[in-house]
Design a protein around this motif. Structure first.
Motif, PDB file in Angstrom:
ATOM      1  N   SER A  87      75.819  82.515 -54.399  1.00 23.82           N
ATOM      2  CA  SER A  87      76.307  82.020 -53.105  1.00 23.82           C
ATOM      3  C   SER A  87      76.015  82.994 -51.965  1.00 23.82           C
ATOM      4  CB  SER A  87      77.801  81.714 -53.176  1.00 23.82           C
ATOM      5  OG  SER A  87      78.514  82.879 -53.467  1.00 23.82           O
ATOM      6  N   VAL A 156      78.454  68.354 -61.330  1.00 25.95           N
ATOM      7  CA  VAL A 156      77.952  69.708 -61.581  1.00 25.95           C
ATOM      8  C   VAL A 156      76.491  69.649 -62.004  1.00 25.95           C
ATOM      9  CG1 VAL A 156      78.167  71.670 -63.135  1.00 25.95           C
ATOM     10  CG2 VAL A 156      80.177  70.700 -62.113  1.00 25.95           C
ATOM     11  N   GLY A 267      82.491  72.192 -50.293  1.00 23.35           N
ATOM     12  CA  GLY A 267      83.211  72.838 -51.384  1.00 23.35           C
ATOM     13  C   GLY A 267      84.143  71.903 -52.121  1.00 23.35           C
ATOM     14  N   VAL A 268      84.690  70.914 -51.407  1.00 19.84           N
ATOM     15  CA  VAL A 268      85.619  69.968 -52.042  1.00 19.84           C
ATOM     16  C   VAL A 268      84.886  69.091 -53.062  1.00 19.84           C
ATOM     17  CG1 VAL A 268      87.109  67.971 -51.605  1.00 19.84           C
ATOM     18  CG2 VAL A 268      87.216  69.932 -50.095  1.00 19.84           C
ATOM     19  N   PRO A 270      83.171  67.956 -56.137  1.00 24.30           N
ATOM     20  CA  PRO A 270      83.116  68.619 -57.433  1.00 24.30           C
ATOM     21  C   PRO A 270      81.686  69.006 -57.774  1.00 24.30           C
ATOM     22  CG  PRO A 270      84.286  66.529 -57.585  1.00 24.30           C
ATOM     23  CD  PRO A 270      83.646  66.574 -56.242  1.00 24.30           C
ATOM     24  N   GLY A 273      80.012  73.366 -54.632  1.00 27.24           N
ATOM     25  CA  GLY A 273      80.306  74.803 -54.590  1.00 27.24           C
ATOM     26  C   GLY A 273      79.716  75.575 -53.432  1.00 27.24           C
ATOM     27  N   ALA A 315      83.860  77.098 -48.523  1.00 22.48           N
ATOM     28  CA  ALA A 315      83.605  76.285 -49.719  1.00 22.48           C
ATOM     29  C   ALA A 315      84.386  76.814 -50.917  1.00 22.48           C
ATOM     30  CB  ALA A 315      82.106  76.274 -50.032  1.00 22.48           C
ATOM     31  N   SER A 316      84.531  78.152 -50.995  1.00 24.30           N
ATOM     32  CA  SER A 316      85.330  78.728 -52.083  1.00 24.30           C
ATOM     33  C   SER A 316      86.763  78.205 -51.996  1.00 24.30           C
ATOM     34  CB  SER A 316      85.356  80.257 -51.985  1.00 24.30           C
ATOM     35  OG  SER A 316      84.057  80.769 -52.010  1.00 24.30           O
ATOM     36  N   SER A 319      86.848  74.447 -52.948  1.00 19.75           N
ATOM     37  CA  SER A 319      86.720  74.135 -54.382  1.00 19.75           C
ATOM     38  C   SER A 319      88.075  74.162 -55.092  1.00 19.75           C
ATOM     39  CB  SER A 319      85.735  75.092 -55.047  1.00 19.75           C
ATOM     40  OG  SER A 319      86.250  76.401 -55.040  1.00 19.75           O
ATOM     41  N   GLY A 330      86.032  72.453 -59.346  1.00 20.87           N
ATOM     42  CA  GLY A 330      84.866  72.099 -58.548  1.00 20.87           C
ATOM     43  C   GLY A 330      83.717  73.071 -58.716  1.00 20.87           C
ATOM     44  N   SER A 331      83.966  74.209 -59.362  1.00 24.19           N
ATOM     45  CA  SER A 331      82.902  75.203 -59.549  1.00 24.19           C
ATOM     46  C   SER A 331      83.165  75.989 -60.830  1.00 24.19           C
ATOM     47  CB  SER A 331      82.908  76.162 -58.362  1.00 24.19           C
ATOM     48  OG  SER A 331      84.135  76.865 -58.330  1.00 24.19           O
ATOM     49  N   THR A 334      86.341  78.201 -60.491  1.00 19.64           N
ATOM     50  CA  THR A 334      87.603  77.467 -60.591  1.00 19.64           C
ATOM     51  C   THR A 334      87.781  76.905 -62.001  1.00 19.64           C
ATOM     52  OG1 THR A 334      86.473  75.658 -59.488  1.00 19.64           O
ATOM     53  CG2 THR A 334      88.036  76.895 -58.172  1.00 19.64           C
TER      54      THR A 334
END
Lengths: 507, 153
Positions: A87, A156, A267-268, A270, A273, A315-316, A319, A330-331, A334
């Motif tokens: 990232s 993903v 980020g939300v 799924p 990320g 985005a972090s 997620s 979501g990442s 997480t």
């Protein structure tokens, strides 16, 4: 809602939890700064420590580590052109050129301010978005959960990049396969244990996370020969003044605002990320910039540095929305936190908001404190923290290996787990060499048990019929989105092929 | 058809999925489970099927040759394997030699393997570290770590 906010505030403001935020941010910055070790590895390395803490403190520590690792990744991107994680790859585009122009201090300060703004905007939106979504999701049934988990797993894979979709799907299936090892959650029947008592409880999530991320990343660094070049050629550049002029602040302010909101939304989703958010925000800003400034992108543009930094932090935070409200990570990072929460006996999802408001709100509020700590404490200490990069890699890498294996051993006190780690690390290294992504596997592994339970319930309720997939509007619409996301890469490629075929014909 | 990395990976997964599906039949079922819509073998069979489909797709699709340039030298591969061997040896030796001795040997030998040749550094970065870490675990954090088995001989 405000009652919950105050509960969370009271928990987050407890001296021990504040200490956890500070410790987490520092530890995360240290680990994230090491090339090759990103937030996933940093959070994975912290899991054994969090097992000794209460749930709120443990998760707060992990959140601090997460933010710290992203910040540490930016620092190594700017100082030595080696992103600590994917990232912060975009940060190198303009961050390192700025450092080469003897403006490393300014670049670090801008990265920290942008991250702070991104994180703040993200935390504010999260405070309002998460409870709203959580209250809606209280009406979800097992079929809806099954569909949502399928959506998470598919997303993903779908967002994993060109030529990687099938591989990511395979790794998701592989993760689900690993999750079936051990006694069946419903009937208790042993599956794939091959008579080994050590496998009856299944493969530990911590073991898998440590082996596939922390250990495998170190092994890949050694195999690529990067550890030999770190000390010789990647010397950190000297820091300069960390001050930004008023004109520079005015120039980047709209970029930071846009990228923060944009990053949170990405980020939300799924699976999307921070990496995708930072790339998209960078691309967006380059397109929006006037011609004069556009030429500067890639050569040390302030906007080019502010955009990915705001977006990846927002985005972090974003997620955490699917994690806290739906129980779907979501990442990759997480996903690890989901595993840790489950290990605490806390099931993330809509009930988390009702059953454990202290955990729910303290996590959200401590995110904001994490941003503050990074700005107020970590930024001035960067010249000292960056000395970590001077530790010889031949000393540092064995220590990381030691902490990884001992972290797993201290949870189970079973040396079989270390042997299992060696086996899984070798397998992960092999898969990495074949360019298979690891995050979908971990996500498949974590969601495997829940997916099977919800599918089983839905099938039993519908008497073995698959009509539960279209009987409820929510399940049906989620399944439609899943299929669309799954087919999107192929449809886009097909569209592109058709366009390129038509163009010569038109000529 | 060239055997690219992707196709090789696809073949490996195909083998894994077939083996996984084959062993799904060994999962014991409760009496009457076979007539239930969902039992312990259901998901493994589905996963095996999905694995086979994705593997065949990966083998059959046009491979991306741009991912073929990850050059890894034999010496670095041996280093990695050496470290893994040391880690395995650490797990075997831990119950016999105890935490401080095993950790010191593991760290010193790993430093040496990765190119550290200064004796002072080899000793100072391993023995005191192992002792301090062991004291921290046992005396400060009150974690029980079994003593070495050779003590009981």
């Amino acid at each position: 809602m405000f009652e919950g906010v105050f509960t969370g505030l009271a928990t987050a403001l407890m001296p021990f939890n504040l200490l956890m935020v500070v410790v987490g941010c520092f530890a995360g910055t240290f680990i994230g700064m090491l090339p090759g070790l990103g937030p996933i590895s940093a959070v994975a390395l912290m899991i054994p420590i969090t097992y000794t803490l209460d749930p709120s403190s443990g998760i707060i520590l992990m959140v601090g580590v997460y933010y710290g690792a992203v910040f540490g990744g930016s620092t190594s991107s700017i100082l030595i052109n080696a992103p600590g994680c994917a990232s912060t790859l975009v940060t190198t585009f303009d961050g390192y050129p700025l450092a080469q122009k003897n403006q490393a201090g300014k670049a670090l300060a801008l990265a920290a301010y942008s991250s702070f703004c991104g994180g703040t905007v993200g935390a504010i939106i999260l405070i309002f978005a998460a409870p709203a979504l959580a209250s809606v999701s209280l009406s979800f049934q097992s079929s809806d959960y099954f569909a949502l988990m399928l959506l998470g797993l598919t997303s993903v894979a779908a967002f994993s990049g060109k030529g990687q979709v099938i591989k990511a799907m395979m790794m998701t299936v592989f993760g689900l396969m690993i999750a079936t090892v051990g006694n069946d959650v419903i009937t208790g029947a042993p599956r794939y244990t091959f008579g080994q008592m050590d496998l009856v409880d299944g493969i530990s999530f911590l073991l898998l996370a440590m082996a596939t991320f922390a250990l495998a990343e170190v092994m890949m660094t050694i195999m690529r020969g990067k550890m030999f070049s770190t000390s010789e050629t990647m010397q950190p550049v000297a820091l300069s003044s960390m001050k930004l002029s008023m004109d520079e602040v005015k120039e980047v302010a709209p970029t930071v605002a846009r990228s923060s909101v944009f990053g949170f939304i990405v980020g939300v989703l799924p699976g999307a990320g921070a990496t995708i958010a930072s790339f998209l925000a960078y691309g967006l800003e380059r397109n929006l910039a006037p011609e004069r400034l556009r030429k500067m992108f890639g050569k040390g543009a302030l906007r080019g540095l502010a955009a990915p930094e705001s977006a990846n932090n927002a985005a972090s935070t974003g997620s955490f929305v699917p994690l806290l409200t739906l129980g779907i990570p979501g990442s990759g990072t997480t996903a690890i936190m989901l595993g840790a929460l489950i290990a605490y006996g806390i099931q993330p999802g809509p009930r988390l908001y009702v059953d454990h408001p202290d955990v729910f709100w303290s996590v959200i509020i401590s995110m904001y404190f994490g941003n503050l700590v990074l700005l107020v404490l970590n930024l001035p200490l960067i010249p000292y923290i960056s000395r970590l990069l001077a530790i010889p890699p031949q000393i540092l890498n064995p220590l990381i290996i030691f902490f990884s294996i001992i972290g797993v051993y201290l949870v189970s006190f079973n040396t079989f787990d270390i042997q299992m780690m060696v086996f899984i690390t070798l397998m992960a290294v092999g898969l990495k060499m074949l360019n298979f992504p690891m995050a979908p596997m971990l996500l498949g592994f974590i969601l495997g048990g829940m997916l099977e339970k919800n599918l089983s319930r839905a099938l039993v309720v519908s008497d073995g019929s698959f009509d539960f997939l279209w009987n409820r509007p929510l399940t049906f619409s989620t399944m439609c989105i899943t299929v669309t996301i799954l087919l999107l890469p192929w449809l886009l490629r097909l569209g592109k092929q058709l366009t390129t075929k038509q163009l010569p014909a038109a000529d | 058809m060239n055997l690219t990395k992707d196709r090789f990976g696809g073949l490996l997964f195909l083998l894994l999925s077939v083996t996984y599906g084959y062993y799904a039949a060994d999962i014991p079922l409760l009496p009457g489970d076979r007539f239930e819509p969902f039992h312990a073998q259901t998901l493994p069979y589905w996963l095996s099927g999905l694995g086979i489909i994705f593997s065949v797709l990966l083998i059959g699709l046009k491979s991306d040759l741009s991912s073929e340039n990850d050059v890894i030298s034999n010496s670095n591969l041996l280093l990695m394997l050496g470290l893994m061997a040391f880690t395995f040896a650490f797990s075997v030796a831990l119950p016999w030699l105890g935490f401080p001795i095993t950790t010191s040997i593991f760290l010193a030998s790993s430093y040496w393997l990765l190119g550290e040749r200064r004796l002072k550094m080899l000793l100072f970065a391993s023995v005191p570290f192992a002792l301090v870490f062991w004291l921290l675990l046992t005396q400060v954090l009150d974690v029980y770590i079994a003593p070495a088995r050779f003590i009981f001989w």
